[in-house]
Design a protein around this motif. Structure first.
Motif, PDB file in Angstrom:
ATOM      1  N   PHE A 256      11.247 -21.776  -0.240  1.00 16.63           N
ATOM      2  CA  PHE A 256       9.825 -21.362  -0.288  1.00 16.63           C
ATOM      3  C   PHE A 256       9.589 -20.095  -1.167  1.00 16.63           C
ATOM      4  O   PHE A 256      10.594 -19.470  -1.534  1.00 16.63           O
ATOM      5  N   LYS A 257       8.542 -20.107  -1.698  1.00 20.55           N
ATOM      6  CA  LYS A 257       8.104 -18.835  -2.239  1.00 20.55           C
ATOM      7  C   LYS A 257       7.796 -17.861  -1.548  1.00 20.55           C
ATOM      8  O   LYS A 257       7.586 -18.184  -0.265  1.00 20.55           O
ATOM      9  N   VAL A 258       7.653 -16.456  -1.872  1.00 18.53           N
ATOM     10  CA  VAL A 258       7.468 -15.649  -0.951  1.00 18.53           C
ATOM     11  C   VAL A 258       6.469 -14.666  -1.502  1.00 18.53           C
ATOM     12  O   VAL A 258       6.326 -14.214  -2.761  1.00 18.53           O
ATOM     13  N   SER A 259       5.181 -14.326  -0.802  1.00 15.51           N
ATOM     14  CA  SER A 259       4.092 -13.890  -1.233  1.00 15.51           C
ATOM     15  C   SER A 259       3.797 -12.645  -0.257  1.00 15.51           C
ATOM     16  O   SER A 259       3.967 -13.076   1.109  1.00 15.51           O
ATOM     17  N   TYR A 260       3.023 -11.734  -0.717  1.00 16.39           N
ATOM     18  CA  TYR A 260       2.652 -10.673   0.203  1.00 16.39           C
ATOM     19  C   TYR A 260       1.074 -10.709  -0.048  1.00 16.39           C
ATOM     20  O   TYR A 260       0.636 -10.481  -0.931  1.00 16.39           O
ATOM     21  N   SER A 261       0.589 -10.131   1.309  1.00 15.11           N
ATOM     22  CA  SER A 261      -0.699  -9.979   1.259  1.00 15.11           C
ATOM     23  C   SER A 261      -1.151  -8.651   1.211  1.00 15.11           C
ATOM     24  O   SER A 261      -0.104  -7.709   0.820  1.00 15.11           O
TER      25      SER A 261
ATOM     26  N   MET B 278      14.776 -19.529   4.380  1.00 16.40           N
ATOM     27  CA  MET B 278      14.755 -19.684   5.956  1.00 16.40           C
ATOM     28  C   MET B 278      13.564 -19.446   6.594  1.00 16.40           C
ATOM     29  O   MET B 278      13.407 -19.195   7.897  1.00 16.40           O
ATOM     30  N   ALA B 279      12.340 -19.555   5.726  1.00 11.37           N
ATOM     31  CA  ALA B 279      11.169 -19.225   6.598  1.00 11.37           C
ATOM     32  C   ALA B 279      10.744 -20.043   7.820  1.00 11.37           C
ATOM     33  O   ALA B 279      10.121 -19.832   8.718  1.00 11.37           O
ATOM     34  N   ASP B 280      11.304 -21.300   7.723  1.00  5.50           N
ATOM     35  CA  ASP B 280      10.649 -22.103   8.849  1.00  5.50           C
ATOM     36  C   ASP B 280      11.850 -22.010   9.973  1.00  5.50           C
ATOM     37  O   ASP B 280      11.749 -22.845  11.207  1.00  5.50           O
TER      38      ASP B 280
ATOM     39  N   ILE C  32       1.364 -18.279  12.902  1.00  5.51           N
ATOM     40  CA  ILE C  32       1.994 -16.999  12.421  1.00  5.51           C
ATOM     41  C   ILE C  32       3.216 -17.037  13.053  1.00  5.51           C
ATOM     42  O   ILE C  32       3.742 -17.111  14.251  1.00  5.51           O
ATOM     43  N   ARG C  33       4.131 -16.772  12.261  1.00  2.00           N
ATOM     44  CA  ARG C  33       5.674 -16.312  12.755  1.00  2.00           C
ATOM     45  C   ARG C  33       6.117 -15.055  12.355  1.00  2.00           C
ATOM     46  O   ARG C  33       5.510 -14.113  11.807  1.00  2.00           O
ATOM     47  N   TYR C  34       7.255 -14.878  12.931  1.00  7.06           N
ATOM     48  CA  TYR C  34       7.606 -13.331  12.939  1.00  7.06           C
ATOM     49  C   TYR C  34       9.250 -13.374  12.937  1.00  7.06           C
ATOM     50  O   TYR C  34       9.966 -14.258  13.611  1.00  7.06           O
ATOM     51  N   PHE C  35       9.850 -12.021  12.432  1.00  4.20           N
ATOM     52  CA  PHE C  35      11.075 -11.789  12.763  1.00  4.20           C
ATOM     53  C   PHE C  35      11.133 -10.117  12.756  1.00  4.20           C
ATOM     54  O   PHE C  35      10.375  -9.591  12.183  1.00  4.20           O
ATOM     55  N   SER C  36      12.240  -9.471  13.385  1.00  2.09           N
ATOM     56  CA  SER C  36      12.409  -8.087  13.421  1.00  2.09           C
ATOM     57  C   SER C  36      13.502  -7.883  12.715  1.00  2.09           C
ATOM     58  O   SER C  36      14.621  -8.569  12.274  1.00  2.09           O
TER      59      SER C  36
ATOM     60  N   PHE D 295       5.398 -10.167   9.929  1.00  2.17           N
ATOM     61  CA  PHE D 295       4.691 -11.537  10.316  1.00  2.17           C
ATOM     62  C   PHE D 295       4.120 -12.082   9.117  1.00  2.17           C
ATOM     63  O   PHE D 295       3.853 -11.598   8.065  1.00  2.17           O
ATOM     64  N   TYR D 296       4.269 -13.468   9.224  1.00  3.42           N
ATOM     65  CA  TYR D 296       3.901 -14.335   7.950  1.00  3.42           C
ATOM     66  C   TYR D 296       3.609 -15.688   8.575  1.00  3.42           C
ATOM     67  O   TYR D 296       3.961 -16.026   9.808  1.00  3.42           O
ATOM     68  N   ARG D 297       3.209 -16.520   7.523  1.00  5.73           N
ATOM     69  CA  ARG D 297       2.728 -17.883   7.738  1.00  5.73           C
ATOM     70  C   ARG D 297       3.176 -18.681   6.624  1.00  5.73           C
ATOM     71  O   ARG D 297       3.229 -18.131   5.623  1.00  5.73           O
ATOM     72  N   ILE D 298       3.726 -20.065   6.893  1.00 10.55           N
ATOM     73  CA  ILE D 298       3.909 -20.784   5.851  1.00 10.55           C
ATOM     74  C   ILE D 298       2.640 -21.563   5.512  1.00 10.55           C
ATOM     75  O   ILE D 298       2.172 -22.324   6.211  1.00 10.55           O
TER      76      ILE D 298
END
Length: 104
Positions: A4-9, A50-52, A67-71, A78-81
Motif C-alpha cells: 500500500f501507499k501511505v497518505s495523510y489527510s 500491513m494496512a489490511d 475506518i480501521r485503527y491501531f494504537s 485512524f485510516y481507511r484503505i
C-alpha cells in the motif's frame, strides 16, 4: 501480502504538527517531540505492508465507512484503505473522546 501507499489527510498532518508543538512547547522538550513524531511516522509507514491487518473501528458511521485503527502508546491512528492507499485520517491521543475527535 499487499503493498500500500501511505497518505495523510490534512487533519492527520495537523495532528502530528499539534503533537510536536505541544510537547516541544508545553514540556520544552524538543527531543521528546521529535522522537514521538519519528515513532508515529514509522509505525504509520508500516501500513505500507500491513494496512489490511488492523481492526475496523466499531462505532458508526465509521464502521460502515471502512475506518480501521491501531494504537501506538497512548495514540490511536485512524485510516481507511482506498484502492492501494492507506489514507490516514486522524492521529488522536487516547485521553480524548474518540468519536468527538473523529467528527471534528
Amino acid at each position: 501480502m499487499n503493498k500500500f501507499k501511505v497518505s495523510y489527510s490534512k487533519k492527520a498532518e495537523a495532528d502530528l504538527d499539534y503533537l510536536y508543538n505541544f510537547i516541544a512547547n508545553e514540556y520544552r522538550n524538543i527531543r521528546a517531540a521529535t522522537n514521538l513524531i519519528r515513532k508515529l511516522t514509522k509505525v504509520i509507514n508500516d501500513l505500507s505492508f500491513m494496512a489490511d491487518s488492523y481492526h475496523f473501528y466499531q462505532e458508526e458511521p465509521y464502521l460502515s465507512q471502512g475506518i480501521r485503527y491501531f494504537s501506538e502508546g497512548k495514540y490511536s491512528v485512524f485510516y481507511r484503505i482506498i484502492d492501494d492507499t492507506a489514507y490516514v485520517i486522524r492521529i488522536i491521543n487516547g485521553t480524548r473522546d474518540i468519536p468527538t475527535a473523529l467528527a471534528e
